[in-house]
Motif scaffolding. Structure first.
Motif, PDB file in Angstrom:
ATOM      1  N   THR A 253     -51.601 -12.971 -43.442  1.00 29.23           N
ATOM      2  CA  THR A 253     -52.490 -13.203 -44.577  1.00 29.23           C
ATOM      3  C   THR A 253     -52.169 -14.562 -45.168  1.00 29.23           C
ATOM      4  O   THR A 253     -51.273 -15.266 -44.685  1.00 29.23           O
ATOM      5  CB  THR A 253     -52.302 -12.115 -45.658  1.00 29.23           C
ATOM      6  N   ASP A 254     -52.876 -14.918 -46.247  1.00 27.35           N
ATOM      7  CA  ASP A 254     -52.583 -16.189 -46.900  1.00 27.35           C
ATOM      8  C   ASP A 254     -51.224 -16.173 -47.600  1.00 27.35           C
ATOM      9  O   ASP A 254     -50.672 -17.221 -47.906  1.00 27.35           O
ATOM     10  CB  ASP A 254     -53.694 -16.550 -47.888  1.00 27.35           C
ATOM     11  N   LYS A 255     -50.662 -14.973 -47.824  1.00 29.14           N
ATOM     12  CA  LYS A 255     -49.344 -14.851 -48.453  1.00 29.14           C
ATOM     13  C   LYS A 255     -48.197 -14.970 -47.456  1.00 29.14           C
ATOM     14  O   LYS A 255     -47.051 -15.107 -47.846  1.00 29.14           O
ATOM     15  CB  LYS A 255     -49.246 -13.520 -49.183  1.00 29.14           C
ATOM     16  N   GLY A 256     -48.503 -14.873 -46.158  1.00 30.66           N
ATOM     17  CA  GLY A 256     -47.466 -14.971 -45.144  1.00 30.66           C
ATOM     18  C   GLY A 256     -47.692 -13.994 -44.012  1.00 30.66           C
ATOM     19  O   GLY A 256     -48.760 -13.415 -43.863  1.00 30.66           O
ATOM     20  N   VAL A 257     -46.629 -13.806 -43.221  1.00 27.16           N
ATOM     21  CA  VAL A 257     -46.698 -12.946 -42.051  1.00 27.16           C
ATOM     22  C   VAL A 257     -45.790 -11.741 -42.262  1.00 27.16           C
ATOM     23  O   VAL A 257     -44.649 -11.883 -42.676  1.00 27.16           O
ATOM     24  CB  VAL A 257     -46.255 -13.710 -40.778  1.00 27.16           C
ATOM     25  N   LYS A 258     -46.319 -10.538 -41.988  1.00 25.27           N
ATOM     26  CA  LYS A 258     -45.519  -9.312 -42.023  1.00 25.27           C
ATOM     27  C   LYS A 258     -45.375  -8.817 -40.596  1.00 25.27           C
ATOM     28  O   LYS A 258     -46.370  -8.559 -39.920  1.00 25.27           O
ATOM     29  CB  LYS A 258     -46.200  -8.231 -42.865  1.00 25.27           C
ATOM     30  N   VAL A 259     -44.154  -8.688 -40.138  1.00 28.69           N
ATOM     31  CA  VAL A 259     -43.879  -8.201 -38.789  1.00 28.69           C
ATOM     32  C   VAL A 259     -43.284  -6.807 -38.904  1.00 28.69           C
ATOM     33  O   VAL A 259     -42.353  -6.580 -39.664  1.00 28.69           O
ATOM     34  CB  VAL A 259     -42.903  -9.142 -38.042  1.00 28.69           C
ATOM     35  N   GLY A 260     -43.826  -5.870 -38.148  1.00 30.42           N
ATOM     36  CA  GLY A 260     -43.366  -4.492 -38.200  1.00 30.42           C
ATOM     37  C   GLY A 260     -42.155  -4.246 -37.324  1.00 30.42           C
ATOM     38  O   GLY A 260     -41.835  -5.026 -36.433  1.00 30.42           O
ATOM     39  N   THR A 261     -41.483  -3.129 -37.593  1.00 26.40           N
ATOM     40  CA  THR A 261     -40.324  -2.720 -36.795  1.00 26.40           C
ATOM     41  C   THR A 261     -40.455  -1.248 -36.417  1.00 26.40           C
ATOM     42  O   THR A 261     -39.730  -0.447 -36.971  1.00 26.40           O
ATOM     43  CB  THR A 261     -39.019  -2.938 -37.582  1.00 26.40           C
ATOM     44  N   PRO A 262     -41.285  -0.808 -35.545  1.00 23.95           N
ATOM     45  CA  PRO A 262     -42.257  -1.560 -34.758  1.00 23.95           C
ATOM     46  C   PRO A 262     -43.615  -1.735 -35.429  1.00 23.95           C
ATOM     47  O   PRO A 262     -44.399  -2.566 -35.008  1.00 23.95           O
ATOM     48  CB  PRO A 262     -42.406  -0.722 -33.491  1.00 23.95           C
ATOM     49  N   VAL A 263     -43.953  -0.912 -36.459  1.00 27.94           N
ATOM     50  CA  VAL A 263     -45.250  -1.066 -37.122  1.00 27.94           C
ATOM     51  C   VAL A 263     -45.051  -1.486 -38.568  1.00 27.94           C
ATOM     52  O   VAL A 263     -44.007  -1.226 -39.170  1.00 27.94           O
ATOM     53  CB  VAL A 263     -46.090   0.236 -37.060  1.00 27.94           C
ATOM     54  N   VAL A 264     -46.066  -2.140 -39.138  1.00 24.80           N
ATOM     55  CA  VAL A 264     -46.032  -2.572 -40.533  1.00 24.80           C
ATOM     56  C   VAL A 264     -46.383  -1.355 -41.392  1.00 24.80           C
ATOM     57  O   VAL A 264     -47.467  -0.778 -41.227  1.00 24.80           O
ATOM     58  CB  VAL A 264     -47.033  -3.712 -40.785  1.00 24.80           C
ATOM     59  N   PRO A 265     -45.482  -0.937 -42.309  1.00 22.35           N
ATOM     60  CA  PRO A 265     -45.775   0.248 -43.121  1.00 22.35           C
ATOM     61  C   PRO A 265     -46.959  -0.005 -44.051  1.00 22.35           C
ATOM     62  O   PRO A 265     -47.039  -1.037 -44.715  1.00 22.35           O
ATOM     63  CB  PRO A 265     -44.479   0.488 -43.906  1.00 22.35           C
ATOM     64  N   GLY A 266     -47.897   0.927 -44.084  1.00 20.95           N
ATOM     65  CA  GLY A 266     -49.054   0.849 -44.971  1.00 20.95           C
ATOM     66  C   GLY A 266     -50.189  -0.028 -44.470  1.00 20.95           C
ATOM     67  O   GLY A 266     -51.241  -0.074 -45.089  1.00 20.95           O
ATOM     68  N   ALA A 267     -49.998  -0.716 -43.377  1.00 22.57           N
ATOM     69  CA  ALA A 267     -51.055  -1.591 -42.854  1.00 22.57           C
ATOM     70  C   ALA A 267     -52.036  -0.777 -42.020  1.00 22.57           C
ATOM     71  O   ALA A 267     -51.649   0.142 -41.310  1.00 22.57           O
ATOM     72  CB  ALA A 267     -50.454  -2.705 -42.012  1.00 22.57           C
ATOM     73  N   ILE A 268     -53.303  -1.141 -42.122  1.00 25.96           N
ATOM     74  CA  ILE A 268     -54.341  -0.419 -41.390  1.00 25.96           C
ATOM     75  C   ILE A 268     -55.492  -1.369 -41.083  1.00 25.96           C
ATOM     76  O   ILE A 268     -55.758  -2.290 -41.850  1.00 25.96           O
ATOM     77  CB  ILE A 268     -54.814   0.806 -42.192  1.00 25.96           C
ATOM     78  N   VAL A 269     -56.120  -1.166 -39.944  1.00 26.32           N
ATOM     79  CA  VAL A 269     -57.297  -1.938 -39.557  1.00 26.32           C
ATOM     80  C   VAL A 269     -58.457  -0.956 -39.477  1.00 26.32           C
ATOM     81  O   VAL A 269     -58.395   0.034 -38.757  1.00 26.32           O
ATOM     82  CB  VAL A 269     -57.084  -2.647 -38.200  1.00 26.32           C
ATOM     83  N   LYS A 270     -59.524  -1.234 -40.238  1.00 27.80           N
ATOM     84  CA  LYS A 270     -60.698  -0.369 -40.259  1.00 27.80           C
ATOM     85  C   LYS A 270     -61.820  -1.037 -39.486  1.00 27.80           C
ATOM     86  O   LYS A 270     -61.946  -2.258 -39.486  1.00 27.80           O
ATOM     87  CB  LYS A 270     -61.156  -0.109 -41.692  1.00 27.80           C
ATOM     88  N   GLY A 271     -62.622  -0.220 -38.823  1.00 24.56           N
ATOM     89  CA  GLY A 271     -63.727  -0.754 -38.046  1.00 24.56           C
ATOM     90  C   GLY A 271     -64.803   0.280 -37.805  1.00 24.56           C
ATOM     91  O   GLY A 271     -64.671   1.443 -38.174  1.00 24.56           O
ATOM     92  N   THR A 272     -65.883  -0.172 -37.170  1.00 21.59           N
ATOM     93  CA  THR A 272     -67.016   0.673 -36.825  1.00 21.59           C
ATOM     94  C   THR A 272     -67.242   0.587 -35.334  1.00 21.59           C
ATOM     95  O   THR A 272     -67.220  -0.497 -34.758  1.00 21.59           O
ATOM     96  CB  THR A 272     -68.285   0.187 -37.556  1.00 21.59           C
ATOM     97  N   ILE A 273     -67.452   1.737 -34.702  1.00 23.38           N
ATOM     98  CA  ILE A 273     -67.733   1.748 -33.270  1.00 23.38           C
ATOM     99  C   ILE A 273     -69.143   1.214 -33.050  1.00 23.38           C
ATOM    100  O   ILE A 273     -70.109   1.739 -33.609  1.00 23.38           O
ATOM    101  CB  ILE A 273     -67.593   3.165 -32.686  1.00 23.38           C
ATOM    102  N   LEU A 274     -69.250   0.145 -32.255  1.00 29.42           N
ATOM    103  CA  LEU A 274     -70.557  -0.416 -31.922  1.00 29.42           C
ATOM    104  C   LEU A 274     -71.181   0.318 -30.744  1.00 29.42           C
ATOM    105  O   LEU A 274     -72.351   0.689 -30.788  1.00 29.42           O
ATOM    106  CB  LEU A 274     -70.427  -1.906 -31.579  1.00 29.42           C
TER     107      LEU A 274
END
Length: 108
Positions: A48-69
């Protein structure tokens, strides 16, 4: 300095993909009808504009939302195997099932 671009690295179907807002992902098949909202919970990295978050192995609380085309099939892969001097030949084809996803939001 270049143009800032928010992105996330997600894992689904055993592979890793780069997701950008308003971008399209072509991933291995995920069950669902076109138009269905989905969430990918295995986010490995978020920039993000605030920096980079790297997970160990995943970033806690991070989620990607999308729509199936759409649900689709990939290009045909043709294979041929044989054993020399044995008259043994095997010809096969394969088309991988794919899901096209429109990324709507990256949170985290």
């Amino acid at each position: 300095m270049g143009v800032f671009r928010m992105y996330a690295i997600v894992r689904t179907g055993g592979k890793q993909y780069k997701a950008v807002p308003d971008g399209t992902l072509v991933v291995e098949k995920i069950e669902g009808e076109p138009g269905t909202e989905i969430e990918v919970g295995e986010v490995l990295l978020v920039r993000t504009d605030k920096g980079v978050k790297v997970g160990t192995p995943v970033v806690p609380g991070a989620i990607v939302k999308g729509t199936i085309l759409r649900q689709d099939r990939g290009p045909k892969i043709v294979g041929f195997t044989y054993k020399a001097k044995k008259r043994e030949r095997h010809h096969y084809g394969h088309r991988q099932e794919q899901t096209h996803i429109k990324v709507t939001e990256i949170a985290g």
